[in-house]
Scaffold this motif. Structure first.
Motif, PDB file in Angstrom:
ATOM      1  N   VAL A  59       5.291  -4.019   2.782  1.00  0.00           N
ATOM      2  CA  VAL A  59       5.850  -2.720   2.391  1.00  0.00           C
ATOM      3  C   VAL A  59       6.023  -2.630   0.881  1.00  0.00           C
ATOM      4  O   VAL A  59       5.809  -1.558   0.285  1.00  0.00           O
ATOM      5  CB  VAL A  59       7.195  -2.474   3.110  1.00  0.00           C
ATOM      6  N   GLU A  60       6.392  -3.741   0.239  1.00  0.00           N
ATOM      7  CA  GLU A  60       6.594  -3.685  -1.217  1.00  0.00           C
ATOM      8  C   GLU A  60       5.292  -3.366  -1.952  1.00  0.00           C
ATOM      9  O   GLU A  60       5.296  -2.694  -2.992  1.00  0.00           O
ATOM     10  CB  GLU A  60       7.191  -4.990  -1.746  1.00  0.00           C
ATOM     11  N   ASN A  61       4.155  -3.818  -1.420  1.00  0.00           N
ATOM     12  CA  ASN A  61       2.864  -3.473  -2.025  1.00  0.00           C
ATOM     13  C   ASN A  61       2.563  -1.988  -1.849  1.00  0.00           C
ATOM     14  O   ASN A  61       2.073  -1.316  -2.763  1.00  0.00           O
ATOM     15  CB  ASN A  61       1.745  -4.302  -1.396  1.00  0.00           C
ATOM     16  N   LEU A  62       2.862  -1.483  -0.652  1.00  0.00           N
ATOM     17  CA  LEU A  62       2.649  -0.057  -0.397  1.00  0.00           C
ATOM     18  C   LEU A  62       3.571   0.787  -1.276  1.00  0.00           C
ATOM     19  O   LEU A  62       3.174   1.857  -1.748  1.00  0.00           O
ATOM     20  CB  LEU A  62       2.902   0.259   1.080  1.00  0.00           C
ATOM     21  N   ALA A  63       4.786   0.302  -1.488  1.00  0.00           N
ATOM     22  CA  ALA A  63       5.736   1.037  -2.326  1.00  0.00           C
ATOM     23  C   ALA A  63       5.220   1.172  -3.750  1.00  0.00           C
ATOM     24  O   ALA A  63       5.356   2.225  -4.382  1.00  0.00           O
ATOM     25  CB  ALA A  63       7.095   0.341  -2.301  1.00  0.00           C
ATOM     26  N   ARG A  64       4.609   0.111  -4.276  1.00  0.00           N
ATOM     27  CA  ARG A  64       4.064   0.191  -5.636  1.00  0.00           C
ATOM     28  C   ARG A  64       2.908   1.190  -5.695  1.00  0.00           C
ATOM     29  O   ARG A  64       2.788   1.957  -6.656  1.00  0.00           O
ATOM     30  CB  ARG A  64       3.605  -1.196  -6.091  1.00  0.00           C
ATOM     31  N   SER A  65       2.069   1.187  -4.672  1.00  0.00           N
ATOM     32  CA  SER A  65       0.953   2.138  -4.643  1.00  0.00           C
ATOM     33  C   SER A  65       1.466   3.569  -4.529  1.00  0.00           C
ATOM     34  O   SER A  65       0.955   4.482  -5.184  1.00  0.00           O
ATOM     35  CB  SER A  65       0.029   1.825  -3.464  1.00  0.00           C
ATOM     36  N   PHE A  66       2.481   3.760  -3.683  1.00  0.00           N
ATOM     37  CA  PHE A  66       3.041   5.100  -3.537  1.00  0.00           C
ATOM     38  C   PHE A  66       3.653   5.581  -4.846  1.00  0.00           C
ATOM     39  O   PHE A  66       3.560   6.776  -5.177  1.00  0.00           O
ATOM     40  CB  PHE A  66       4.100   5.122  -2.434  1.00  0.00           C
ATOM     41  N   GLU A  67       4.243   4.679  -5.608  1.00  0.00           N
ATOM     42  CA  GLU A  67       4.863   5.067  -6.873  1.00  0.00           C
ATOM     43  C   GLU A  67       3.806   5.565  -7.862  1.00  0.00           C
ATOM     44  O   GLU A  67       4.057   6.512  -8.627  1.00  0.00           O
ATOM     45  CB  GLU A  67       5.644   3.890  -7.459  1.00  0.00           C
ATOM     46  N   VAL A  68       2.630   4.947  -7.851  1.00  0.00           N
ATOM     47  CA  VAL A  68       1.539   5.432  -8.708  1.00  0.00           C
ATOM     48  C   VAL A  68       1.177   6.866  -8.322  1.00  0.00           C
ATOM     49  O   VAL A  68       1.049   7.752  -9.169  1.00  0.00           O
ATOM     50  CB  VAL A  68       0.305   4.511  -8.589  1.00  0.00           C
ATOM     51  N   TRP A  69       1.028   7.083  -7.003  1.00  0.00           N
ATOM     52  CA  TRP A  69       0.686   8.422  -6.527  1.00  0.00           C
ATOM     53  C   TRP A  69       1.830   9.403  -6.784  1.00  0.00           C
ATOM     54  O   TRP A  69       1.591  10.552  -7.158  1.00  0.00           O
ATOM     55  CB  TRP A  69       0.365   8.396  -5.031  1.00  0.00           C
ATOM     56  N   ARG A  70       3.046   8.937  -6.602  1.00  0.00           N
ATOM     57  CA  ARG A  70       4.207   9.800  -6.758  1.00  0.00           C
ATOM     58  C   ARG A  70       4.251  10.432  -8.150  1.00  0.00           C
ATOM     59  O   ARG A  70       4.559  11.624  -8.284  1.00  0.00           O
ATOM     60  CB  ARG A  70       5.479   9.001  -6.502  1.00  0.00           C
ATOM     61  N   ARG A  71       3.947   9.646  -9.182  1.00  0.00           N
ATOM     62  CA  ARG A  71       4.003  10.176 -10.547  1.00  0.00           C
ATOM     63  C   ARG A  71       3.005  11.311 -10.729  1.00  0.00           C
ATOM     64  O   ARG A  71       3.327  12.343 -11.330  1.00  0.00           O
ATOM     65  CB  ARG A  71       3.750   9.052 -11.558  1.00  0.00           C
ATOM     66  N   PHE A  72       1.799  11.112 -10.209  1.00  0.00           N
ATOM     67  CA  PHE A  72       0.804  12.182 -10.293  1.00  0.00           C
ATOM     68  C   PHE A  72       1.236  13.394  -9.478  1.00  0.00           C
ATOM     69  O   PHE A  72       1.195  14.539  -9.950  1.00  0.00           O
ATOM     70  CB  PHE A  72      -0.548  11.676  -9.784  1.00  0.00           C
TER      71      PHE A  72
END
Length: 214
Positions: A188-201
């Motif tokens: 989940v922590e890996n997915l959270a980092r990926s989601f954060e990249v998308w979240r900013r955009f």
């Protein structure tokens, strides 16, 4: 010695037939969601649902005559839960920035809190090869999508901005992908980092849409 309250002297309310029916349906839906998450759509048979829910096959089919009807109810039930989560998150947010942040926070919660999101992904993927499931769930999914798009965009009485619809579609696709990756065992922590990249955009684009005239 404290005197008993009047309410404690009353006999307990007997469960009505409606209470028992609601409890049975809840057990069936809970078992279905659990099986979809752990076993997948094909293995989530009526017989397995009946056994997992500890409900007789006859009782299950009294409430849901077909597997497709169980699945359509799971989608509808989860949509109501999702709407409540969004309402609670957005109800006290006044500015566009606050609303967008609350919406994106809730999107992430949908993937990480409980098995329901992956269960709905399993149902939606199965529609490709199951004509009965497609027929039963299509109107449910259409109503869910229309309601959620209008409600989240803030355009409840008019068609939402097409740019918002396009961006929401991208967000939905990302969330489904994250749910599949989580089912594959990605931490989940890996997915959270990926989601954060998308979240900013996504945050930038949602705010850009909110700031521009339609």
């Amino acid at each position: 010695m404290t005197a008993p309250s009047p309410s404690s002297l009353l006999p307990p309310r007997r469960r009505t037939q409606a209470d028992r029916s609601a409890a049975t349906r809840a057990k069936i839906l809970e078992a279905t969601v659990m099986l979809l998450q752990t076993q997948g759509y094909a293995a989530t048979t009526i017989q397995r649902i009946s056994k997992t829910a500890n409900v007789s096959l006859g009782a299950l089919q009294h409430h849901f005559p077909t597997k497709s009807q169980v699945m359509a109810t799971v989608l509808r039930h989860y949509a109501l839960k999702r709407a409540r989560l969004y309402r609670r998150a957005l109800s006290m947010q006044a500015t566009p920035e606050q609303r967008v942040d609350a919406m994106l926070d809730t999107m992430w919660r949908l993937v990480t809190d409980g098995p329901e999101f992956l269960a709905t992904v399993e149902i939606e993927l199965a529609r490709r090869s199951d004509p009965d499931l497609e027929a039963v769930t299509a109107p449910v999914l259409e109503r869910i999508d229309q309601f959620m798009t209008r409600w989240l965009s803030g355009q409840r009485m008019a068609p939402p901005d097409p740019r918002f619809v396009e961006l929401r579609l991208l967000n939905s696709a990302l969330l489904r992908g994250l749910a599949v990756e989580r089912a594959r065992g990605v931490p989940v922590e890996n997915l959270a980092r990926s989601f954060e990249v998308w979240r900013r955009f996504s945050r930038t684009e949602f705010l850009r849409i909110a700031a521009r005239p339609a």
